[in-house]
Design a protein around this motif. Structure first.
Motif, PDB file in Angstrom:
ATOM      1  N   PRO A   1       0.815  -1.229   0.000  1.00 11.83           N
ATOM      2  CA  PRO A   1       0.000   0.000   0.000  1.00 11.83           C
ATOM      3  C   PRO A   1       0.844   1.273   0.000  1.00 11.83           C
ATOM      4  O   PRO A   1       0.315   2.361  -0.246  1.00 11.83           O
TER       5      PRO A   1
ATOM      6  N   CYS B   1      -2.741  -4.449  -3.598  1.00  3.93           N
ATOM      7  CA  CYS B   1      -4.141  -4.026  -3.442  1.00  3.93           C
ATOM      8  C   CYS B   1      -4.961  -5.070  -2.687  1.00  3.93           C
ATOM      9  O   CYS B   1      -5.847  -5.718  -3.267  1.00  3.93           O
TER      10      CYS B   1
ATOM     11  N   GLU C   1      -8.382   0.041  -2.188  1.00  2.00           N
ATOM     12  CA  GLU C   1      -7.514   1.219  -2.129  1.00  2.00           C
ATOM     13  C   GLU C   1      -6.336   1.037  -3.085  1.00  2.00           C
ATOM     14  O   GLU C   1      -5.891  -0.093  -3.344  1.00  2.00           O
TER      15      GLU C   1
ATOM     16  N   GLY D   1      -2.440   1.122  -4.447  1.00  2.00           N
ATOM     17  CA  GLY D   1      -1.191   0.694  -3.840  1.00  2.00           C
ATOM     18  C   GLY D   1      -0.018   0.999  -4.745  1.00  2.00           C
ATOM     19  O   GLY D   1      -0.166   1.709  -5.751  1.00  2.00           O
TER      20      GLY D   1
ATOM     21  N   GLY E   1      -6.426   0.152  -7.060  1.00  2.00           N
ATOM     22  CA  GLY E   1      -7.080  -0.938  -6.361  1.00  2.00           C
ATOM     23  C   GLY E   1      -8.347  -1.394  -7.054  1.00  2.00           C
ATOM     24  O   GLY E   1      -8.706  -2.573  -7.004  1.00  2.00           O
TER      25      GLY E   1
END
Length: 221
Positions: free
Chosen positions: A16, A51, A55, A57, A182
């Motif tokens: 991330p 991911c 979200e 990354g 993501g």
């Protein structure tokens, strides 16, 4: 122990966050192969690792100068999936939920352990949650040895490369960190896992009287 000739190996680490300077001695000692920096030679796989949720990354890329480093490849024909399993149950958190699993764990560790401390870099199959459940099923006599071997190839499992020693960390050079979405890669990660689980269910139904199970290994010990 294999000494690699002078060359540079391209590695990727999905995360991330950007990881420009991987730190020796940091991280989770309960990962598949113990404490180390986990990478892959597959950019696509790194995108999925980056991911775990929807979200965004980063795929961090590195060059590894392999001169003088000792490599262990657990996918080499001189090793079996039982050697991989012994490494896995040694380092991963493993609660034996039945007496059979406890006995099987000790058997595998006693007969097939591999001393990773001799190596700077270790490569082999990765074991996310779905594949760790396959290993547990084998230890609990619910999956045969041949089924476990086949299960490791399901869902395009992929190979991880783990930087373990200080010498290997010093040979690692950061190249770049690429932002990945993501919304694109998390569904692919989930689909890979779902595919593996579906194929495993089909595989588990395919039994043979000639198959070797954990109990057979224990009785022959």
């Amino acid at each position: 122990m294999t000494q690699n000739p002078e060359r540079s190996l391209m590695l990727f680490h999905g995360s991330p966050v950007r990881v420009e300077t991987p730190l020796f001695g940091k991280g989770n000692s309960r990962n598949d192969y113990g404490l180390g920096f986990y990478c892959t030679e597959s950019r696509e796989l790194a995108c999925e690792w980056a991911c775990p949720t929807t979200e965004n990354g980063y795929v961090n890329s590195y060059g590894l100068q392999t001169t003088g480093l000792a490599f262990l490849n657990l996918n080499d024909p001189s090793y079996t999936c039982l050697h991989w399993l012994a490494v896995l149950v040694k380092y991963r958190r493993f609660d034996a939920t039945t007496p059979l699993m406890a006995e099987a764990k000790e058997f595998v560790l006693d007969r097939y352990s591999v001393d990773l401390s001799k190596f700077d870099v270790v490569s082999g199959y990765r074991a996310d949650d779905s594949y760790f459940s396959f290993a547990r099923a084998f230890l609990d006599n619910r999956l045969s040895l041949s089924q476990l071997q086949q299960a490791l190839l399901l869902g395009e499992l992929g190979k991880q490369v783990v930087i373990r020693s200080k010498r290997a960390f010093d040979a690692l050079s950061f190249i770049d960190a690429e932002l990945v979405r993501g919304s694109d890669w998390h569904p692919r990660r989930s689909a890979r896992d779902n595919q593996a689980r579906a194929q495993y269910r089909n595989l588990a139904r395919d039994t043979s009287e000639s198959s070797v199970y954990m109990l057979d290994l224990l009785r022959g010990a």
